[in-house]
Design a protein around this motif. Structure first.
Motif, PDB file in Angstrom:
ATOM      1  N   LEU B  74       0.822  -1.214   0.000  1.00 31.62           N
ATOM      2  CA  LEU B  74       0.000   0.000   0.000  1.00 31.62           C
ATOM      3  C   LEU B  74       0.854   1.261   0.000  1.00 31.62           C
ATOM      4  O   LEU B  74       0.567   2.212  -0.733  1.00 31.62           O
ATOM      5  N   SER B  75       1.920   1.271   0.822  1.00 32.89           N
ATOM      6  CA  SER B  75       2.784   2.458   0.858  1.00 32.89           C
ATOM      7  C   SER B  75       3.410   2.696  -0.504  1.00 32.89           C
ATOM      8  O   SER B  75       3.481   3.841  -0.975  1.00 32.89           O
ATOM      9  N   ALA B  76       3.875   1.596  -1.126  1.00 34.65           N
ATOM     10  CA  ALA B  76       4.482   1.736  -2.453  1.00 34.65           C
ATOM     11  C   ALA B  76       3.458   2.297  -3.433  1.00 34.65           C
ATOM     12  O   ALA B  76       3.770   3.167  -4.244  1.00 34.65           O
ATOM     13  N   LEU B  77       2.203   1.819  -3.309  1.00 41.64           N
ATOM     14  CA  LEU B  77       1.146   2.305  -4.205  1.00 41.64           C
ATOM     15  C   LEU B  77       0.933   3.805  -4.027  1.00 41.64           C
ATOM     16  O   LEU B  77       0.862   4.564  -5.000  1.00 41.64           O
ATOM     17  N   LEU B  78       0.844   4.237  -2.755  1.00 43.07           N
ATOM     18  CA  LEU B  78       0.575   5.656  -2.476  1.00 43.07           C
ATOM     19  C   LEU B  78       1.695   6.548  -3.010  1.00 43.07           C
ATOM     20  O   LEU B  78       1.440   7.647  -3.490  1.00 43.07           O
ATOM     21  N   ILE B  79       2.931   6.067  -2.928  1.00 41.96           N
ATOM     22  CA  ILE B  79       4.046   6.878  -3.430  1.00 41.96           C
ATOM     23  C   ILE B  79       4.136   6.775  -4.952  1.00 41.96           C
ATOM     24  O   ILE B  79       4.440   7.757  -5.629  1.00 41.96           O
ATOM     25  N   ALA B  80       3.836   5.581  -5.494  1.00 38.54           N
ATOM     26  CA  ALA B  80       4.019   5.361  -6.928  1.00 38.54           C
ATOM     27  C   ALA B  80       2.956   6.060  -7.765  1.00 38.54           C
ATOM     28  O   ALA B  80       3.249   6.568  -8.843  1.00 38.54           O
ATOM     29  N   ALA B 147      12.647   0.505   9.223  1.00 36.48           N
ATOM     30  CA  ALA B 147      13.756   0.299   8.285  1.00 36.48           C
ATOM     31  C   ALA B 147      13.367  -0.725   7.225  1.00 36.48           C
ATOM     32  O   ALA B 147      13.647  -0.542   6.035  1.00 36.48           O
ATOM     33  N   VAL B 148      12.710  -1.805   7.663  1.00 40.88           N
ATOM     34  CA  VAL B 148      12.291  -2.842   6.712  1.00 40.88           C
ATOM     35  C   VAL B 148      11.292  -2.257   5.713  1.00 40.88           C
ATOM     36  O   VAL B 148      11.379  -2.512   4.506  1.00 40.88           O
ATOM     37  N   LEU B 149      10.375  -1.425   6.218  1.00 42.91           N
ATOM     38  CA  LEU B 149       9.371  -0.809   5.353  1.00 42.91           C
ATOM     39  C   LEU B 149      10.030   0.101   4.309  1.00 42.91           C
ATOM     40  O   LEU B 149       9.693   0.054   3.124  1.00 42.91           O
ATOM     41  N   VAL B 150      10.998   0.904   4.758  1.00 43.31           N
ATOM     42  CA  VAL B 150      11.718   1.777   3.823  1.00 43.31           C
ATOM     43  C   VAL B 150      12.410   0.936   2.750  1.00 43.31           C
ATOM     44  O   VAL B 150      12.325   1.225   1.554  1.00 43.31           O
ATOM     45  N   PRO B 200      -6.920  -1.409 -13.408  1.00 40.82           N
ATOM     46  CA  PRO B 200      -6.142  -2.579 -13.851  1.00 40.82           C
ATOM     47  C   PRO B 200      -4.651  -2.430 -13.541  1.00 40.82           C
ATOM     48  O   PRO B 200      -4.005  -3.380 -13.088  1.00 40.82           O
ATOM     49  N   GLY B 201      -4.106  -1.230 -13.770  1.00 39.40           N
ATOM     50  CA  GLY B 201      -2.692  -0.997 -13.479  1.00 39.40           C
ATOM     51  C   GLY B 201      -2.396  -1.120 -11.998  1.00 39.40           C
ATOM     52  O   GLY B 201      -1.415  -1.742 -11.593  1.00 39.40           O
ATOM     53  N   ILE B 202      -3.265  -0.520 -11.170  1.00 43.25           N
ATOM     54  CA  ILE B 202      -3.094  -0.612  -9.718  1.00 43.25           C
ATOM     55  C   ILE B 202      -3.114  -2.077  -9.298  1.00 43.25           C
ATOM     56  O   ILE B 202      -2.267  -2.530  -8.523  1.00 43.25           O
ATOM     57  N   ALA B 203      -4.081  -2.826  -9.855  1.00 45.81           N
ATOM     58  CA  ALA B 203      -4.222  -4.237  -9.479  1.00 45.81           C
ATOM     59  C   ALA B 203      -2.972  -5.025  -9.841  1.00 45.81           C
ATOM     60  O   ALA B 203      -2.444  -5.777  -9.014  1.00 45.81           O
ATOM     61  N   VAL B 209       4.020  -6.700  -6.612  1.00 48.22           N
ATOM     62  CA  VAL B 209       4.796  -6.337  -5.425  1.00 48.22           C
ATOM     63  C   VAL B 209       4.470  -7.283  -4.273  1.00 48.22           C
ATOM     64  O   VAL B 209       5.369  -7.785  -3.587  1.00 48.22           O
ATOM     65  N   PHE B 210       3.198  -7.562  -4.105  1.00 47.02           N
ATOM     66  CA  PHE B 210       2.786  -8.406  -2.984  1.00 47.02           C
ATOM     67  C   PHE B 210       3.379  -9.819  -3.098  1.00 47.02           C
ATOM     68  O   PHE B 210       3.910 -10.359  -2.130  1.00 47.02           O
ATOM     69  N   ILE B 211       3.308 -10.386  -4.309  1.00 46.23           N
ATOM     70  CA  ILE B 211       3.854 -11.737  -4.516  1.00 46.23           C
ATOM     71  C   ILE B 211       5.337 -11.773  -4.165  1.00 46.23           C
ATOM     72  O   ILE B 211       5.806 -12.651  -3.440  1.00 46.23           O
ATOM     73  N   LEU B 212       6.080 -10.783  -4.666  1.00 45.55           N
ATOM     74  CA  LEU B 212       7.522 -10.777  -4.393  1.00 45.55           C
ATOM     75  C   LEU B 212       7.799 -10.578  -2.906  1.00 45.55           C
ATOM     76  O   LEU B 212       8.717 -11.157  -2.350  1.00 45.55           O
TER      77      LEU B 212
END
Lengths: 275, 283
Positions: B74-80, B147-150, B200-203, B209-212
């Motif tokens: 989610l954080s990556a989504l909000l920034i991306a 730190a892990v989140l960053v 679709p792009g968000i999904a 990202v989630f799978i990885l």
């Protein structure tokens, strides 16, 4: 909006920049700038452990990228002309290879191969002529190349297939209407069109294999690749030498990536021009 | 040589390779997960659910993964998203390609080196030292969930930006003009046109990202300092340190199953979201 974009780019590139900056640091301490020097590069390049690991990584990356490009392209070309269960099976295999986390691939390869080797080794010893020491199958560079090739094959199939799908069908049809043999059609029509994709697939595969840590961590046996070396050095503490190695690794991947990108773009343009 | 034989010959190497290096190993993991631990560290063949019954012993690893993976995604989504929007809609065509390449390039470089960079930045002499200069003392960043989140955001941001960019780039810009011509305020145009059409792009981005993240090992190992560990870290511990293959296999199988379930449920939800929107648009 533009300011935000600038901030995100800074976020993406400052850490890489800091590593590069500190790799030229003259000081002993990893995190205090004390003048410019390239001595850490010299030190890294004269460290036999680093050079050994680098050699292993290069051999593994080259061999597995080569195998993956050849076999992956073959499969992609064949899949183009196939429908039905075999195609579905391959689609599933490629999906599984890409979806399963790298760590699970590493684990599965480790225990799968060790189990198979444990069965095979006595067998080989039994049939081996007396007086010679029989070869012993074990985890090492071979198993690492095999594991990387498996994953990278899936990647190459995906890339080459995308290019094949974008190819004008009329070209191969025209070729066979003009009585070219399938082999001649492939060599003179298909191959020139998909070769940028194959080469890009090779370069991306090379980069992936060269940078991979997690699969190698499980599968490399007693061999040390460069990422494994870097990981264990980081565990022992941050040193300027790692900054130098890291910078070199980043530069190598960057060069590969830029080449791959140019190839894919130029290939795409050529194809459009020919229409 | 018939076409059929030719195709078979072309597929044979890849097929054999997948069989030997993917199918057989995964089957072995599955079989071993029902086995018992051998005293020497291998597996005694058996059919028992004992390993699966023991899974709660590694509950913390699953809990960390299942909280930090969604938060990280989610954080990556909000920034991306804003960046992808900027690249697709606002940036000049001249700069677009180069800016896009600049986003993707880090993803293809060593995640090990990039995570290492954050050990450097978040460690005692990095950002905390800078904070001390301005009078904020005693900040500890490295070896924390933060730190892990960053590290996660840093590592996977490129992968999130790309699919969102693709879906926003495909979007017919005339729709946006039509919306504003009809008097909609910019935020309304965004909420009712841009955002729904970029789902679709968000999904795709979120799923990649989630799978990885589910199988992540390096980022928690380097930035979490043994305190914030994922299932990946538990797996390394089980296979390479304590050599408990049977239990480790059960953990690995569970990870893959949890992943498959999450992804399936997620795809269903996304499809339903897409379907229900289509109903509305038909009305």
């Amino acid at each position: 909006m533009r300011l935000y974009a600038v901030c995100v780019y800074l976020f993406l590139y400052i850490p890489i920049g800091v590593i590069a900056l500190f790799s030229f640091n003259a000081g002993r301490h990893a995190s205090q700038l004390q003048g410019f020097s390239t001595k850490w590069y010299g030190k890294a390049l004269s460290n036999p452990f680093v050079m050994d690991a680098l050699e292993t990584s290069l051999i593994v990356a080259f061999t597995s990228a080569l195998c993956a490009s050849v076999f992956g392209t073959m499969a992609a070309v064949a899949l183009q002309g196939i429908k039905g269960p075999i195609r579905a099976a391959f689609d599933l295999l490629i999906y599984v290879a890409v979806m399963i986390p790298g760590i699970v691939i590493g684990i599965a390869t480790l225990i799968g191969l060790v189990t198979v080797f444990d069965q095979l080794n006595p067998l080989i010893a039994a049939i081996w002529p007396n007086g010679f020491t029989p070869p012993k199958l074990r985890m090492g560079m071979g198993s690492l190349i095999a594991a990387h090739t498996m994953f990278l094959m899936a990647l190459v199939v995906i890339i080459v297939r995308a290019r094949l799908a974008g190819m004008d069908r009329a070209l191969t049809e025209a070729s066979s209407d003009l009585y070219a043999t399938p082999m001649a059609t492939f060599r003179q029509v298909t191959l020139p069109i998909i070769s940028p994709a194959i080469l890009a697939g090779f370069l991306l595969s090379f980069t992936f294999s060269f940078d991979d840590f997690i699969i190698a961590f499980f599968v490399a046996g007693s061999e040390t690749t460069l990422p494994i070396y870097v990981f264990s050095s980081i565990r022992r503490g941050v040193t300027p030498e790692i900054n130098a190695i890291g910078t070199m690794v980043l530069v190598v991947s960057l060069l590969m990536l830029i080449t791959a990108q140019l190839l894919l773009q130029r290939g795409g343009k050529k194809q459009n021009d020919s229409r | 040589m018939t076409r059929r034989t030719r195709n078979w010959l072309l597929l044979a190497p890849a097929g054999t390779w997948f069989l030997v290096m993917l199918i057989i190993p995964l089957t072995v993991v599955f079989i071993f997960s029902f086995g018992e631990r051998a005293p020497a560290g291998g597996v005694v063949p058996a059919f028992t659910f004992e390993q699966y019954a023991n899974l709660p012993a590694r509950w913390a690893a699953f809990k960390n993964t299942m909280t930090l993976a969604p938060i990280g995604t989610l954080s990556a989504l909000l920034i991306a998203y804003p960046l992808a929007y900027y690249l697709a809609v606002k940036s000049s065509p001249k700069w677009k390609t180069i800016l896009l390449v600049l986003v993707i390039v880090p993803f293809w470089t060593s995640i090990l080196i990039r995570s290492y960079a954050w050990i450097f930045l978040l460690g005692g002499r990095g950002i905390p030292a800078l904070l001390e200069l301005v009078g904020i003392e005693g900040v500890r960043l490295i070896n924390t969930p933060f730190a892990v989140l960053v590290g996660i955001i840093y590592g996977y941001l490129p992968l999130m930006v790309f699919p969102i960019y693709v879906s926003l780039d495909k979007l017919d810009k005339r729709l946006l003009e039509a919306s504003s011509d009809l008097g909609a305020k910019p935020w309304r145009t965004f909420l009712q046109i841009t955002l729904p059409l970029s789902i679709p792009g968000i999904a795709t981005g979120c799923m990649l990202v989630f799978i990885l993240l589910m199988g992540e090992y390096l980022i928690p190992a380097l930035l979490g300092g043994g305190k914030v560990f994922f299932v990946g870290n538990a797996l390394v511990d089980l296979f390479l340190q304590s050599r408990n293959w049977a239990y480790g296999s059960a953990v690995a199988v569970t990870l893959v199953v949890v992943m498959l379930i999450t992804v399936t449920v997620y795809m269903r939800l996304i499809n339903r979201l897409g379907a229900s929107r289509e109903d509305v648009s038909i009305m």
